[in-house]
Design an enzyme around this catalytic site. Structure first.
Site, PDB file in Angstrom:
ATOM      1  N   SER A 148       0.862  -1.177   0.000  1.00  0.00           N
ATOM      2  CA  SER A 148       0.000   0.000   0.000  1.00  0.00           C
ATOM      3  C   SER A 148       0.899   1.228   0.000  1.00  0.00           C
ATOM      4  O   SER A 148       1.756   1.368   0.869  1.00  0.00           O
ATOM      5  CB  SER A 148      -0.895  -0.027   1.242  1.00  0.00           C
ATOM      6  OG  SER A 148      -1.654   1.168   1.322  1.00  0.00           O
TER       7      SER A 148
ATOM      8  N   LYS B 147      -1.205  -1.048  -4.426  1.00  0.00           N
ATOM      9  CA  LYS B 147      -2.382  -0.276  -4.009  1.00  0.00           C
ATOM     10  C   LYS B 147      -1.912   1.154  -3.801  1.00  0.00           C
ATOM     11  O   LYS B 147      -0.949   1.388  -3.081  1.00  0.00           O
ATOM     12  CB  LYS B 147      -2.941  -0.871  -2.722  1.00  0.00           C
ATOM     13  CG  LYS B 147      -3.813   0.061  -1.889  1.00  0.00           C
ATOM     14  CD  LYS B 147      -4.534  -0.711  -0.794  1.00  0.00           C
ATOM     15  CE  LYS B 147      -4.756   0.140   0.442  1.00  0.00           C
ATOM     16  NZ  LYS B 147      -5.365  -0.624   1.544  1.00  0.00           N
TER      17      LYS B 147
ATOM     18  N   LYS C 275      -2.934   5.112  -2.723  1.00  0.00           N
ATOM     19  CA  LYS C 275      -3.915   5.979  -2.077  1.00  0.00           C
ATOM     20  C   LYS C 275      -4.279   7.086  -3.054  1.00  0.00           C
ATOM     21  O   LYS C 275      -3.404   7.610  -3.766  1.00  0.00           O
ATOM     22  CB  LYS C 275      -3.302   6.592  -0.817  1.00  0.00           C
ATOM     23  CG  LYS C 275      -2.967   5.566   0.257  1.00  0.00           C
ATOM     24  CD  LYS C 275      -4.226   5.023   0.901  1.00  0.00           C
ATOM     25  CE  LYS C 275      -3.903   4.197   2.135  1.00  0.00           C
ATOM     26  NZ  LYS C 275      -5.113   3.613   2.736  1.00  0.00           N
TER      27      LYS C 275
ATOM     28  N   ASP D  82      -7.165   3.219  -3.215  1.00  0.00           N
ATOM     29  CA  ASP D  82      -7.853   3.313  -1.915  1.00  0.00           C
ATOM     30  C   ASP D  82      -8.103   4.782  -1.610  1.00  0.00           C
ATOM     31  O   ASP D  82      -7.168   5.575  -1.477  1.00  0.00           O
ATOM     32  CB  ASP D  82      -6.990   2.678  -0.819  1.00  0.00           C
ATOM     33  CG  ASP D  82      -7.700   2.624   0.538  1.00  0.00           C
ATOM     34  OD1 ASP D  82      -8.859   3.072   0.636  1.00  0.00           O
ATOM     35  OD2 ASP D  82      -7.078   2.119   1.502  1.00  0.00           O
TER      36      ASP D  82
ATOM     37  N   GLU E  97     -11.125   0.878  -3.284  1.00  0.00           N
ATOM     38  CA  GLU E  97     -11.385   0.614  -1.875  1.00  0.00           C
ATOM     39  C   GLU E  97     -12.016   1.853  -1.233  1.00  0.00           C
ATOM     40  O   GLU E  97     -11.494   2.968  -1.384  1.00  0.00           O
ATOM     41  CB  GLU E  97     -10.042   0.273  -1.214  1.00  0.00           C
ATOM     42  CG  GLU E  97     -10.142  -0.313   0.174  1.00  0.00           C
ATOM     43  CD  GLU E  97      -8.760  -0.648   0.732  1.00  0.00           C
ATOM     44  OE1 GLU E  97      -7.810  -0.899  -0.044  1.00  0.00           O
ATOM     45  OE2 GLU E  97      -8.616  -0.643   1.960  1.00  0.00           O
TER      46      GLU E  97
ATOM     47  N   ASP F 194     -13.763  -1.216   3.152  1.00  0.00           N
ATOM     48  CA  ASP F 194     -12.804  -1.308   4.258  1.00  0.00           C
ATOM     49  C   ASP F 194     -13.506  -0.734   5.490  1.00  0.00           C
ATOM     50  O   ASP F 194     -14.182  -1.466   6.234  1.00  0.00           O
ATOM     51  CB  ASP F 194     -11.529  -0.534   3.862  1.00  0.00           C
ATOM     52  CG  ASP F 194     -10.491  -0.409   4.971  1.00  0.00           C
ATOM     53  OD1 ASP F 194     -10.782  -0.750   6.127  1.00  0.00           O
ATOM     54  OD2 ASP F 194      -9.366   0.057   4.693  1.00  0.00           O
TER      55      ASP F 194
ATOM     56  N   LYS G 218      -9.969  -6.411   8.335  1.00  0.00           N
ATOM     57  CA  LYS G 218      -8.943  -5.987   9.292  1.00  0.00           C
ATOM     58  C   LYS G 218      -9.376  -6.491  10.657  1.00  0.00           C
ATOM     59  O   LYS G 218     -10.501  -6.196  11.093  1.00  0.00           O
ATOM     60  CB  LYS G 218      -8.797  -4.466   9.316  1.00  0.00           C
ATOM     61  CG  LYS G 218      -8.108  -3.894   8.084  1.00  0.00           C
ATOM     62  CD  LYS G 218      -7.863  -2.403   8.230  1.00  0.00           C
ATOM     63  CE  LYS G 218      -7.296  -1.841   6.921  1.00  0.00           C
ATOM     64  NZ  LYS G 218      -7.274  -0.369   6.927  1.00  0.00           N
TER      65      LYS G 218
ATOM     66  N   GLY H 196      -4.135  -3.782   6.272  1.00  0.00           N
ATOM     67  CA  GLY H 196      -3.064  -3.495   7.227  1.00  0.00           C
ATOM     68  C   GLY H 196      -3.340  -2.188   7.950  1.00  0.00           C
ATOM     69  O   GLY H 196      -4.121  -1.357   7.481  1.00  0.00           O
TER      70      GLY H 196
END
Ligand code: OSB
Ligand code: MG
Length: 369
Positions: free
Chosen positions: A136, A162, A164, A189, A214, A239, A263, A291
């Site tokens: 990520s 992934k 952001k 995400d 996400e 998420d 998670k 994570g």
């Protein structure tokens, strides 16, 4: 088993480099480690995944300390616990505070597995000997810099990227990344940075063949995500919105999500994680393990959970060295060629590294039955 002692450590560790998301930037990480001891002297370890600020969920490491010290430990000390699945039942009179509950429950799962001479993965019903992980990547200064960072992680062997995103750092950033790496498995995400007013913009991401987007919309929404999913091709993955088995069931029923990021902390523990996993498997919804920039104890729990069969997509549990100069477990977590080999020792399978742990311990709090 009877829980006789609990040790809480307040930790402060600094990440090698800042990690930026749509809601804030992490560098110093304050969190809690927990060690529980039973009547035979077995111990188990857990990590609270709450951050210093209530950015990602409403919990913080200080609210976790309050809930664990004043409510959860008194419910546990000297109580006969036949199986860790019972812990979430014992905690059920207390609303929410999932990360606090998960930290304690995780320590009891580790203890139970050690007592039964099982790996935590086996105790959970997992069978995988190695698990696939991606990475990520926080928000970077520019498109060019992001491309360089991604190039570096590809060279390290990570196969799923992934990234952001946030308003103003989305379509053009993903476009240039896709042009630079036409075939790399890629996902975005948003950490709840958009609303349904952004459908047009989010639709533009359809052309980049993303594995998923996400949590594009509000952190507590499952209704608007269903509307969004009808309007875009990219699969929506929830998420923040999934805090329990019930949330997962409802989101799937509404068509709000095609994939779930599990998670352990967010859903209140390993028992709830397993329930979500089993239900998703039955419904044909793939899951992966998210994570929380954890140190080694938390990562070890993630590794064990990921051995369950419906964790078919790479998770976010990258190598310890991606986050920390030194980690609190030995050996550290190592991803090679995008895979982590599941440890074979009992319980979490990694040993606490007390020398490192002590260096980053700010305070120790001890409870005895
Ligand atoms: O949304 O998955 C998230 C980090 C902090 C808070 C929320 C998230 C993340 C990550 C990084 O994406 C996960 C990791 O590398 O541990
Ligand atoms: Mg996320």
């Amino acid at each position: 088993m009877l829980i006789k002692e609990v040790n809480i450590r307040k930790m402060k560790m600094t990440m090698k480099s800042p990690f930026a998301t749509s809601f804030g930037t992490f560098q110093d990480k304050e969190f809690l480690l927990l060690e529980v001891t039973d009547e035979l002297g077995n111990t188990g370890w857990g990590e609270s995944t709450a951050f210093h600020s209530p950015w990602y969920t409403e919990e913080t490491f200080e609210t976790n300390l309050h809930i664990i010290r004043d409510f959860l430990i008194p419910l546990l000390l000297n109580k006969e616990i036949h199986h860790p699945d019972k812990v979430s039942e014992i905690f059920s009179p207390l609303r929410k505070n999932n990360m606090a509950k998960a930290a304690v429950e995780g320590a009891i799962w580790d203890l139970y597995a050690k007592r039964k001479k099982l790996t935590l993965a086996e105790a959970l019903g997992g069978t995988a000997e190695k698990i696939e992980v991606g990475i990520s990547i926080g928000i970077q200064q520019s498109k060019e810099q992001l491309i360089e960072v991604v190039r570096g992680y590809i060279a390290e062997g990570y196969k799923r990227m992934k990234v952001k995103i946030k308003p103003g750092y989305d379509v053009e950033v993903i476009r240039s990344l896709r042009e630079a790496f036409p075939t790399v498995p890629l996902m975005a995400d948003a950490n709840s940075a958009y609303t349904l007013n952004d459908i047009g913009l989010l639709k533009q991401l359809d052309e980049f063949n993303l594995m998923m987007i996400e949590q594009p919309l509000a952190s507590d929404d499952i209704v608007d995500h269903a509307k969004l999913q009808k309007a875009i091709k990219t699969p929506v993955c929830l998420d923040e919105s999934i805090t329990s088995f019930e949330d997962a069931r409802k989101a799937i029923e509404l068509g709000s999500t095609q994939i779930i990021n599990v998670k352990i902390g967010r859903v209140g523990g390993l028992t709830e994680s397993k329930k979500i996993h089993d239900y998703c498997m039955e419904k044909g919804i793939p899951v992966w393990c998210g994570g929380m920039l954890e140190a080694g104890i938390g990562r070890a729990h993630n590794v064990a959970l990921t051995t369950l069969p419906n964790f078919t997509l790479p998770g976010d549990t990258a190598s310890s060295s991606r986050y920390w100069e030194e980690d609190v477990i030995t050996p550290e977590v190592v991803a090679e060629d995008g895979f982590i080999t599941v440890p074979t020792g009992y319980g979490i399978g990694y040993e606490p590294n007390f020398e490192v742990m002590d260096r980053y311990t700010v305070e120790k709090i001890h409870f005895k039955a």
